[in-house]
Design a protein around this motif. Structure first.
Motif, PDB file in Angstrom:
ATOM      1  N   SER A   1       0.862  -1.192   0.000  1.00  0.00           N
ATOM      2  CA  SER A   1       0.000   0.000   0.000  1.00  0.00           C
ATOM      3  C   SER A   1       0.894   1.237   0.000  1.00  0.00           C
ATOM      4  O   SER A   1       1.126   1.871   1.034  1.00  0.00           O
ATOM      5  N   TYR A   2       1.411   1.550  -1.175  1.00  0.00           N
ATOM      6  CA  TYR A   2       2.416   2.608  -1.296  1.00  0.00           C
ATOM      7  C   TYR A   2       1.821   3.990  -1.527  1.00  0.00           C
ATOM      8  O   TYR A   2       2.456   4.996  -1.215  1.00  0.00           O
ATOM      9  N   GLN A   3       0.619   4.068  -2.094  1.00  0.00           N
ATOM     10  CA  GLN A   3       0.068   5.357  -2.491  1.00  0.00           C
ATOM     11  C   GLN A   3      -0.494   6.112  -1.290  1.00  0.00           C
ATOM     12  O   GLN A   3      -1.354   5.619  -0.569  1.00  0.00           O
ATOM     13  N   ILE A   4       0.003   7.327  -1.094  1.00  0.00           N
ATOM     14  CA  ILE A   4      -0.425   8.180   0.008  1.00  0.00           C
ATOM     15  C   ILE A   4      -1.171   9.365  -0.589  1.00  0.00           C
ATOM     16  O   ILE A   4      -0.595  10.137  -1.367  1.00  0.00           O
ATOM     17  N   PRO A   5      -2.463   9.538  -0.290  1.00  0.00           N
ATOM     18  CA  PRO A   5      -3.220  10.658  -0.867  1.00  0.00           C
ATOM     19  C   PRO A   5      -2.571  11.999  -0.530  1.00  0.00           C
ATOM     20  O   PRO A   5      -2.159  12.234   0.608  1.00  0.00           O
ATOM     21  N   VAL A   6      -2.484  12.864  -1.538  1.00  0.00           N
ATOM     22  CA  VAL A   6      -1.872  14.181  -1.338  1.00  0.00           C
ATOM     23  C   VAL A   6      -2.953  15.127  -0.826  1.00  0.00           C
ATOM     24  O   VAL A   6      -3.564  15.894  -1.585  1.00  0.00           O
ATOM     25  N   CYS A   7      -3.198  15.042   0.476  1.00  0.00           N
ATOM     26  CA  CYS A   7      -4.229  15.881   1.093  1.00  0.00           C
ATOM     27  C   CYS A   7      -3.875  16.143   2.549  1.00  0.00           C
ATOM     28  O   CYS A   7      -3.025  15.452   3.148  1.00  0.00           O
ATOM     29  N   ILE A   8      -4.556  17.129   3.130  1.00  0.00           N
ATOM     30  CA  ILE A   8      -4.230  17.561   4.484  1.00  0.00           C
ATOM     31  C   ILE A   8      -5.497  18.110   5.139  1.00  0.00           C
ATOM     32  O   ILE A   8      -6.354  18.681   4.473  1.00  0.00           O
ATOM     33  N   SER A   9      -5.635  17.888   6.452  1.00  0.00           N
ATOM     34  CA  SER A   9      -6.728  18.500   7.210  1.00  0.00           C
ATOM     35  C   SER A   9      -6.183  18.977   8.552  1.00  0.00           C
ATOM     36  O   SER A   9      -5.141  18.499   9.023  1.00  0.00           O
ATOM     37  N   LYS A  10      -6.898  19.906   9.139  1.00  0.00           N
ATOM     38  CA  LYS A  10      -6.429  20.542  10.384  1.00  0.00           C
ATOM     39  C   LYS A  10      -7.341  20.170  11.545  1.00  0.00           C
ATOM     40  O   LYS A  10      -8.573  20.183  11.420  1.00  0.00           O
ATOM     41  N   LYS A  11      -6.736  19.838  12.677  1.00  0.00           N
ATOM     42  CA  LYS A  11      -7.508  19.536  13.885  1.00  0.00           C
ATOM     43  C   LYS A  11      -8.148  20.817  14.401  1.00  0.00           C
ATOM     44  O   LYS A  11      -7.482  21.851  14.526  1.00  0.00           O
ATOM     45  N   GLU A  12      -9.428  20.749  14.670  1.00  0.00           N
ATOM     46  CA  GLU A  12     -10.165  21.947  15.069  1.00  0.00           C
ATOM     47  C   GLU A  12      -9.596  22.563  16.344  1.00  0.00           C
ATOM     48  O   GLU A  12      -9.365  21.875  17.342  1.00  0.00           O
ATOM     49  N   GLY A  13      -9.323  23.857  16.252  1.00  0.00           N
ATOM     50  CA  GLY A  13      -8.875  24.612  17.417  1.00  0.00           C
ATOM     51  C   GLY A  13      -7.424  24.412  17.785  1.00  0.00           C
ATOM     52  O   GLY A  13      -6.961  24.976  18.789  1.00  0.00           O
ATOM     53  N   GLU A  14      -6.695  23.605  17.024  1.00  0.00           N
ATOM     54  CA  GLU A  14      -5.293  23.342  17.357  1.00  0.00           C
ATOM     55  C   GLU A  14      -4.418  23.447  16.110  1.00  0.00           C
ATOM     56  O   GLU A  14      -4.895  23.273  14.986  1.00  0.00           O
ATOM     57  N   ASP A  15      -3.148  23.726  16.344  1.00  0.00           N
ATOM     58  CA  ASP A  15      -2.183  23.770  15.244  1.00  0.00           C
ATOM     59  C   ASP A  15      -1.610  22.374  15.032  1.00  0.00           C
ATOM     60  O   ASP A  15      -0.422  22.120  15.206  1.00  0.00           O
ATOM     61  N   TYR A  16      -2.496  21.456  14.674  1.00  0.00           N
ATOM     62  CA  TYR A  16      -2.115  20.062  14.468  1.00  0.00           C
ATOM     63  C   TYR A  16      -2.734  19.606  13.149  1.00  0.00           C
ATOM     64  O   TYR A  16      -3.920  19.859  12.884  1.00  0.00           O
ATOM     65  N   TRP A  17      -1.926  18.911  12.339  1.00  0.00           N
ATOM     66  CA  TRP A  17      -2.348  18.580  10.987  1.00  0.00           C
ATOM     67  C   TRP A  17      -2.355  17.064  10.768  1.00  0.00           C
ATOM     68  O   TRP A  17      -1.521  16.339  11.324  1.00  0.00           O
ATOM     69  N   PHE A  18      -3.303  16.634   9.942  1.00  0.00           N
ATOM     70  CA  PHE A  18      -3.380  15.238   9.531  1.00  0.00           C
ATOM     71  C   PHE A  18      -3.046  15.159   8.039  1.00  0.00           C
ATOM     72  O   PHE A  18      -3.357  16.081   7.270  1.00  0.00           O
ATOM     73  N   PHE A  19      -2.448  14.041   7.644  1.00  0.00           N
ATOM     74  CA  PHE A  19      -1.984  13.893   6.266  1.00  0.00           C
ATOM     75  C   PHE A  19      -2.489  12.582   5.672  1.00  0.00           C
ATOM     76  O   PHE A  19      -2.695  11.605   6.377  1.00  0.00           O
ATOM     77  N   GLY A  20      -2.636  12.571   4.337  1.00  0.00           N
ATOM     78  CA  GLY A  20      -2.983  11.341   3.641  1.00  0.00           C
ATOM     79  C   GLY A  20      -4.307  10.756   4.096  1.00  0.00           C
ATOM     80  O   GLY A  20      -5.296  11.473   4.290  1.00  0.00           O
TER      81      GLY A  20
ATOM     82  N   ALA B   1     -11.305  14.152   8.590  1.00  0.00           N
ATOM     83  CA  ALA B   1     -12.260  15.092   7.998  1.00  0.00           C
ATOM     84  C   ALA B   1     -13.651  14.481   7.925  1.00  0.00           C
ATOM     85  O   ALA B   1     -14.661  15.145   8.191  1.00  0.00           O
ATOM     86  N   ALA B   2     -13.730  13.188   7.576  1.00  0.00           N
ATOM     87  CA  ALA B   2     -15.028  12.522   7.478  1.00  0.00           C
ATOM     88  C   ALA B   2     -15.672  12.374   8.849  1.00  0.00           C
ATOM     89  O   ALA B   2     -16.887  12.567   9.009  1.00  0.00           O
ATOM     90  N   GLU B   3     -14.876  12.038   9.851  1.00  0.00           N
ATOM     91  CA  GLU B   3     -15.419  11.813  11.199  1.00  0.00           C
ATOM     92  C   GLU B   3     -15.850  13.107  11.869  1.00  0.00           C
ATOM     93  O   GLU B   3     -16.859  13.143  12.580  1.00  0.00           O
ATOM     94  N   GLU B   4     -15.086  14.179  11.659  1.00  0.00           N
ATOM     95  CA  GLU B   4     -15.348  15.433  12.364  1.00  0.00           C
ATOM     96  C   GLU B   4     -16.111  16.448  11.520  1.00  0.00           C
ATOM     97  O   GLU B   4     -16.454  17.533  12.013  1.00  0.00           O
ATOM     98  N   GLY B   5     -16.322  16.125  10.261  1.00  0.00           N
ATOM     99  CA  GLY B   5     -17.059  17.044   9.405  1.00  0.00           C
ATOM    100  C   GLY B   5     -16.300  18.303   9.057  1.00  0.00           C
ATOM    101  O   GLY B   5     -16.910  19.361   8.842  1.00  0.00           O
ATOM    102  N   VAL B   6     -14.966  18.213   8.986  1.00  0.00           N
ATOM    103  CA  VAL B   6     -14.150  19.364   8.626  1.00  0.00           C
ATOM    104  C   VAL B   6     -13.656  19.204   7.189  1.00  0.00           C
ATOM    105  O   VAL B   6     -13.841  18.159   6.559  1.00  0.00           O
ATOM    106  N   PHE B   7     -13.019  20.249   6.706  1.00  0.00           N
ATOM    107  CA  PHE B   7     -12.595  20.279   5.308  1.00  0.00           C
ATOM    108  C   PHE B   7     -11.250  19.571   5.144  1.00  0.00           C
ATOM    109  O   PHE B   7     -10.321  19.798   5.917  1.00  0.00           O
ATOM    110  N   CYS B   8     -11.180  18.698   4.132  1.00  0.00           N
ATOM    111  CA  CYS B   8      -9.915  18.045   3.779  1.00  0.00           C
ATOM    112  C   CYS B   8      -9.436  18.668   2.470  1.00  0.00           C
ATOM    113  O   CYS B   8     -10.144  18.639   1.459  1.00  0.00           O
ATOM    114  N   VAL B   9      -8.259  19.244   2.498  1.00  0.00           N
ATOM    115  CA  VAL B   9      -7.723  19.941   1.326  1.00  0.00           C
ATOM    116  C   VAL B   9      -6.966  18.942   0.463  1.00  0.00           C
ATOM    117  O   VAL B   9      -5.955  18.378   0.886  1.00  0.00           O
ATOM    118  N   ASP B  10      -7.454  18.715  -0.756  1.00  0.00           N
ATOM    119  CA  ASP B  10      -6.747  17.831  -1.680  1.00  0.00           C
ATOM    120  C   ASP B  10      -6.240  18.657  -2.863  1.00  0.00           C
ATOM    121  O   ASP B  10      -6.360  19.892  -2.877  1.00  0.00           O
TER     122      ASP B  10
END
Length: 407
Positions: free
Chosen positions: A38-57, A64-73
């Motif tokens: 499973s080599y392919q990593i989606p080129v996208c990013i989302s931000k944890k609400e209220g914190e300077d913490y980021w999620f990738f791939g 983003a799906a669980e919290e209903g926030v925007f995932c930037v692809d």
């Protein structure tokens, strides 16, 4: 400490990252699922609400799906378009988000070993251009990576490094790669001239614009046509288009007297091999003549310690975006520089004289020149020559001569 090379295959949807260090038989590729491919990593990013913490791939998609926030692809496309993205009422440059993603990506394989430093980073994309080079150059600055430790390749050059790093029986003849995605099919045929030193390598490209309708039958016809002629020792099948297990008749046509391999991480592995070659870790007997490579050696005949020799200004096979440099010489004889342009196949050199018009008359060898060489295209080389005088003995005229030579 062994040198560690990182190769990133990047497009607007997915990234793959490979790593290579001395002692490894071949580059490894980071998998998002241990023990799988499973080599392919989606080129996208989302931000944890209220914190300077980021999620990738995939983590970004899941959060983003669980919290209903925007995932930037589409980060690469957005960065090139200099777009801005609003997250939690804050505007972010898309390039900054791409850089966060790439920095996180680089950290993944570093977690697998003791080394925490990247000795050379290679990014490979389908087509490399000046805009991408500038963008990735900014990323290198952001992570404090010196420019000479960043290597940028297109897919064809990554294929070149990969194919010719394999065992002799896999690259003794021509090598063919089929690159098939949902929208296009490329055939790249790599050939190398064994009569030259180093061996000159070219890649011929055939593009099939339309989608394959009856995939197996149509691809079998394409394969039979492209694999005819000169013998082919290996075939590589790369891309999502080959998923689904539909290849039967076509695979039989491909495997007649040759080896065939299917996968997705060839380009990121080829990027690692390219880093090893550029760093002198792999002995290399080839020179690649692609669309972006200078096709001739450029030199200047000089006298050094009483001996006549050639000062190399550009090597054939250098990428024109990166080639060039600066030298200082003392002029002897007439007010002109004789430059030698010689193909790597040993053909006779072309000599081109750059006339230094209106150079002040002086005694022989009392004029020092600064020569700046920088290609402006793969087949055009710019020369800027400045009169420096000769220290306190001869004052500089500050004259500059500009020449562009088409080769």
């Amino acid at each position: 400490m062994a040198k560690r090379f990182i190769g990133i295959d990047l497009n607007d949807k997915y990234a793959m990252i490979s790593y290579y260090t001395r002692g490894m038989s071949e580059p490894g590729t980071y998998s998002t699922v241990t023990g799988s491919e499973s080599y392919q990593i989606p080129v996208c990013i989302s931000k944890k609400e209220g914190e300077d913490y980021w999620f990738f791939g995939e983590h970004a998609r899941t959060y983003a799906a669980e919290e209903g926030v925007f995932c930037v692809d589409g980060l690469l496309r957005k960065a090139l378009a200099e777009e801005k993205v609003e997250l939690e009422e804050t505007l972010y440059e898309a390039s900054e988000l791409l850089f966060l993603f790439l920095n996180d990506l680089i950290c993944l394989p570093l977690q697998l070993g003791e080394e925490t430093q990247v000795d050379r980073l290679v990014i490979t994309v389908e087509y490399m251009n000046l805009e991408l080079r500038n963008l990735f150059g900014l990323f290198a600055e952001r992570i404090a990576l010196p420019a000479d430790r960043l290597l940028l390749l297109d897919y064809r050059e990554s294929f070149y490094y990969y194919a010719l790093s394999q065992t002799p029986e896999l690259c003794s003849r021509d090598v063919v790669l089929y690159y098939y995605t949902s929208k296009k099919l490329f055939c790249w045929r790599l050939s190398h001239d064994r009569q030259t030193i180093p061996q000159v390598v070219t890649i011929a490209e055939t593009r099939y614009e339309s989608m394959l309708r009856v995939q197996d039958e149509e691809f079998a016809v394409i394969a039979e046509g492209t694999l005819s002629g000169q013998p082919v020792s290996a075939v590589y099948l790369i891309g999502d288009g080959f998923d689904g297990g539909w290849m039967k008749k076509s695979l039989a046509a491909i495997c007649q007297g040759r080896r065939a391999f299917m996968g997705k991480n060839l380009f990121s592995k080829g990027a690692c091999y390219g880093a090893a070659v550029k760093s002198g870790q792999i002995v290399w007997q080839y020179v690649y003549m692609g669309d972006n490579e200078v096709k001739v050696n450029v030199g200047l005949k000089v006298i050094n310690n009483g001996e006549t020799e050639f000062l190399t200004l550009i090597n054939a096979g250098d990428n024109w975006y990166e080639a060039g440099g600066e030298w200082e010489v003392i002029l002897g004889g007439s007010p002109a520089l004789d430059l030698y342009f010689q193909p790597p196949d040993g053909a006779e050199a072309m000599v081109r004289s750059l006339i230094l018009t209106d150079l002040p008359k002086r005694e022989d060898r009392t004029t020092r020149l600064r020569i700046c060489v920088k290609p402006v295209a793969a087949d055009q080389i710019g020369f800027s020559i400045r009169d420096l005088g000769f220290g306190e003995i001869v004052k500089s005229s500050d004259r500059i001569w500009e020449h562009i030579v088409k080769v």
